[in-house]
Design an enzyme around this catalytic site. Structure first.
Site, mmCIF file in Angstrom:
data_model
loop_
_atom_site.group_PDB
_atom_site.id
_atom_site.type_symbol
_atom_site.label_atom_id
_atom_site.label_comp_id
_atom_site.label_asym_id
_atom_site.label_seq_id
_atom_site.Cartn_x
_atom_site.Cartn_y
_atom_site.Cartn_z
ATOM 1 N N GLY A 143 0.788 -1.232 0.000
ATOM 2 C CA GLY A 143 0.000 0.000 0.000
ATOM 3 C C GLY A 143 0.818 1.278 0.000
ATOM 4 O O GLY A 143 0.401 2.296 -0.546
ATOM 5 N N PHE A 200 -14.198 2.467 4.458
ATOM 6 C CA PHE A 200 -13.187 1.661 3.773
ATOM 7 C C PHE A 200 -12.763 2.377 2.495
ATOM 8 O O PHE A 200 -13.574 2.612 1.604
ATOM 9 C CB PHE A 200 -13.707 0.258 3.466
ATOM 10 C CG PHE A 200 -12.605 -0.653 3.013
ATOM 11 C CD1 PHE A 200 -11.702 -1.169 3.933
ATOM 12 C CD2 PHE A 200 -12.446 -0.946 1.677
ATOM 13 C CE1 PHE A 200 -10.654 -1.978 3.510
ATOM 14 C CE2 PHE A 200 -11.403 -1.761 1.240
ATOM 15 C CZ PHE A 200 -10.504 -2.274 2.168
ATOM 16 N N GLU A 236 3.791 4.731 5.381
ATOM 17 C CA GLU A 236 2.665 3.785 5.368
ATOM 18 C C GLU A 236 1.491 4.401 4.601
ATOM 19 O O GLU A 236 1.386 5.626 4.482
ATOM 20 C CB GLU A 236 2.329 3.485 6.842
ATOM 21 C CG GLU A 236 1.164 2.610 7.146
ATOM 22 C CD GLU A 236 1.251 1.190 6.617
ATOM 23 O OE1 GLU A 236 1.288 1.039 5.388
ATOM 24 O OE2 GLU A 236 1.203 0.242 7.425
ATOM 25 N N ASP A 237 0.614 3.551 4.111
ATOM 26 C CA ASP A 237 -0.565 4.063 3.399
ATOM 27 C C ASP A 237 -1.622 4.592 4.360
ATOM 28 O O ASP A 237 -2.148 5.688 4.191
ATOM 29 C CB ASP A 237 -1.175 2.985 2.470
ATOM 30 C CG ASP A 237 -1.457 1.656 3.180
ATOM 31 O OD1 ASP A 237 -1.155 1.520 4.390
ATOM 32 O OD2 ASP A 237 -1.992 0.752 2.508
ATOM 33 N N ASP A 297 -4.901 2.597 10.809
ATOM 34 C CA ASP A 297 -6.310 2.337 11.121
ATOM 35 C C ASP A 297 -6.411 2.024 12.620
ATOM 36 O O ASP A 297 -6.409 2.938 13.445
ATOM 37 C CB ASP A 297 -6.766 1.176 10.227
ATOM 38 C CG ASP A 297 -8.245 0.862 10.339
ATOM 39 O OD1 ASP A 297 -9.022 1.754 10.680
ATOM 40 O OD2 ASP A 297 -8.635 -0.293 10.068
ATOM 41 N N ASP A 342 -5.937 -1.110 -1.525
ATOM 42 C CA ASP A 342 -6.675 -2.060 -2.360
ATOM 43 C C ASP A 342 -7.992 -2.508 -1.737
ATOM 44 O O ASP A 342 -8.223 -2.358 -0.542
ATOM 45 C CB ASP A 342 -5.823 -3.317 -2.588
ATOM 46 C CG ASP A 342 -5.762 -4.201 -1.330
ATOM 47 O OD1 ASP A 342 -5.358 -3.683 -0.273
ATOM 48 O OD2 ASP A 342 -6.147 -5.385 -1.409
ATOM 49 N N ARG A 369 -5.583 -0.317 -6.455
ATOM 50 C CA ARG A 369 -4.391 0.382 -5.947
ATOM 51 C C ARG A 369 -3.975 1.507 -6.895
ATOM 52 O O ARG A 369 -3.416 2.508 -6.485
ATOM 53 C CB ARG A 369 -3.206 -0.588 -5.822
ATOM 54 C CG ARG A 369 -3.370 -1.649 -4.755
ATOM 55 C CD ARG A 369 -2.033 -2.355 -4.526
ATOM 56 N NE ARG A 369 -2.183 -3.619 -3.833
ATOM 57 C CZ ARG A 369 -2.275 -3.752 -2.504
ATOM 58 N NH1 ARG A 369 -2.235 -2.689 -1.742
ATOM 59 N NH2 ARG A 369 -2.398 -4.942 -1.942
HETATM 60 P P1 5GP Z 1 -4.182 -1.339 11.200
HETATM 61 O O1 5GP Z 1 -3.242 -2.404 11.624
HETATM 62 O O2 5GP Z 1 -3.735 0.061 11.533
HETATM 63 O O3 5GP Z 1 -5.595 -1.603 11.665
HETATM 64 O O4 5GP Z 1 -4.348 -1.448 9.647
HETATM 65 C C1 5GP Z 1 -3.294 -1.383 8.820
HETATM 66 C C2 5GP Z 1 -3.592 -1.957 7.472
HETATM 67 O O5 5GP Z 1 -4.982 -2.293 7.274
HETATM 68 C C3 5GP Z 1 -3.268 -0.922 6.431
HETATM 69 O O6 5GP Z 1 -1.897 -0.912 6.127
HETATM 70 C C4 5GP Z 1 -4.155 -1.386 5.291
HETATM 71 O O7 5GP Z 1 -3.493 -2.384 4.578
HETATM 72 C C5 5GP Z 1 -5.376 -1.971 5.973
HETATM 73 N N1 5GP Z 1 -6.478 -0.990 6.017
HETATM 74 C C6 5GP Z 1 -6.965 -0.358 7.095
HETATM 75 N N2 5GP Z 1 -7.970 0.477 6.748
HETATM 76 C C7 5GP Z 1 -8.096 0.350 5.410
HETATM 77 C C8 5GP Z 1 -8.955 0.967 4.442
HETATM 78 O O8 5GP Z 1 -9.827 1.805 4.728
HETATM 79 N N3 5GP Z 1 -8.779 0.588 3.150
HETATM 80 C C9 5GP Z 1 -7.859 -0.328 2.762
HETATM 81 N N4 5GP Z 1 -7.770 -0.614 1.471
HETATM 82 N N5 5GP Z 1 -7.026 -0.916 3.648
HETATM 83 C C10 5GP Z 1 -7.152 -0.576 4.953
#
Ligand code: 5GP
Length: 177
Positions: free
Chosen positions: A42, A152, A99-100, A103, A159, A165
Site C-alpha cells: 500500500g 473503507f 505507510e498508506d 487504522d 486495495d 491500488r
Molecule cells: P491497522 O493495523 O492500523 O488496523 O491497519 C493497517 C492496514 O490495514 C493498512 O496498512 C491497510 O493495509 C489496511 N487498512 C486499514 N484500513 C483500510 C482501508 O480503509 N482501506 C484499505 N484498502 N485498507 C485498509
C-alpha cells in the site's frame, strides 16, 4: 456484494497534501541522511511521490518491507506477520516509516517496536491517511497527509481484494444494501 466507489480525496488534493508533508520532512531533516522504509504494498505510491518532493540536500535511501495481517477481509485481524524483511540494517540511521494508512494502529505498533530493537538513530512514522477514530493501539504518527473518516478507502496504493491500488485518487467503497 455490489458496491460503488465515490471520490473522497481528489488527485489535486492528494498532490497538495503530499507536498505539504514533504515540506515538513524537508525542514526536519535538512542537511541530514534519511532512510525511508516503504511498507508494501500500500505504501508504494505514497513513498514514490513523497520521495520525489524531498530536498536534494537530504541524502535519501529507500528500503522495502512487507507485513500482512492474516486474512483478506476489509478489517484488520490483529495478527501481523513479516512477509518481506528489509534488505539493509537500520542501525544508526534516521528511519522514516512510510505507510498508506493507520487504522487500528495494530500493524504499526508491532512494526515500530520491532524496528526500534534494531537500533536506528531515530524512528518516525509518516502516513498518507490516518483513521484516528478506529485506533485501538497507541501509535504516535509524526507526519499525516490526511485524516479520513471511518470508511473503507481505496486508491493510491490501497486495495480492495488487490484491486484499485492504481486509482490516482482516494475513493470510498460504498456497499449496496
Ligand atoms: P491497522 O493495523 O492500523 O488496523 O491497519 C493497517 C492496514 O490495514 C493498512 O496498512 C491497510 O493495509 C489496511 N487498512 C486499514 N484500513 C483500510 C482501508 O480503509 N482501506 C484499505 N484498502 N485498507 C485498509
Amino acid at each position: 456484494m455490489s458496491y460503488r466507489i465515490s471520490t473522497l480525496i481528489s488527485q489535486e488534493e492528494l498532490e497538495k497534501g503530499i507536498t505539504r508533508v514533504a515540506e515538513q520532512i524537508n525542514e526536519a531533516y535538512a542537511g541530514k541522511e534519511l532512510h525511508l522504509i516503504c511498507v508494501l504494498k500500500g505504501g508504494v505510491y505514497f513513498t514514490t511521490e513523497l520521495s520525489k518532493h524531498i530536498s536534494e540536500d537530504i541524502r535519501v535511501s529507500v528500503d522495502f518491507m512487507s507485513v500482512s495481517s492474516y486474512g483478506s477481509s476489509t478489517a484488520s485481524s490483529g495478527v501481523v506477520r513479516i512477509v518481506k524483511d528489509l534488505d539493509e540494517p537500520i542501525t544508526g540511521k534516521n528511519v522514516l516509516v512510510v505507510e498508506d494508512i493507520v487504522d487500528t494502529g495494530n500493524t504499526l505498533s508491532y512494526l515500530l517496536e520491532m524496528l526500534k530493537d534494531r537500533g536506528p538513530a531515530s524512528l518516525k512514522l509518516c502516513t498518507l491517511l490516518d483513521k484516528p477514530s478506529r485506533r485501538t493501539k497507541d501509535v504516535h504518527v509524526d507526519y499525516t497527509a490526511f485524516e479520513v473518516p471511518d470508511k473503507f478507502v481505496v486508491g493510491y496504493g490501497l486495495d480492495y481484494d488487490q484491486h484499485y491500488r492504481n486509482l490516482p485518487y482516494i475513493g470510498v467503497v460504498e456497499f449496496d444494501d
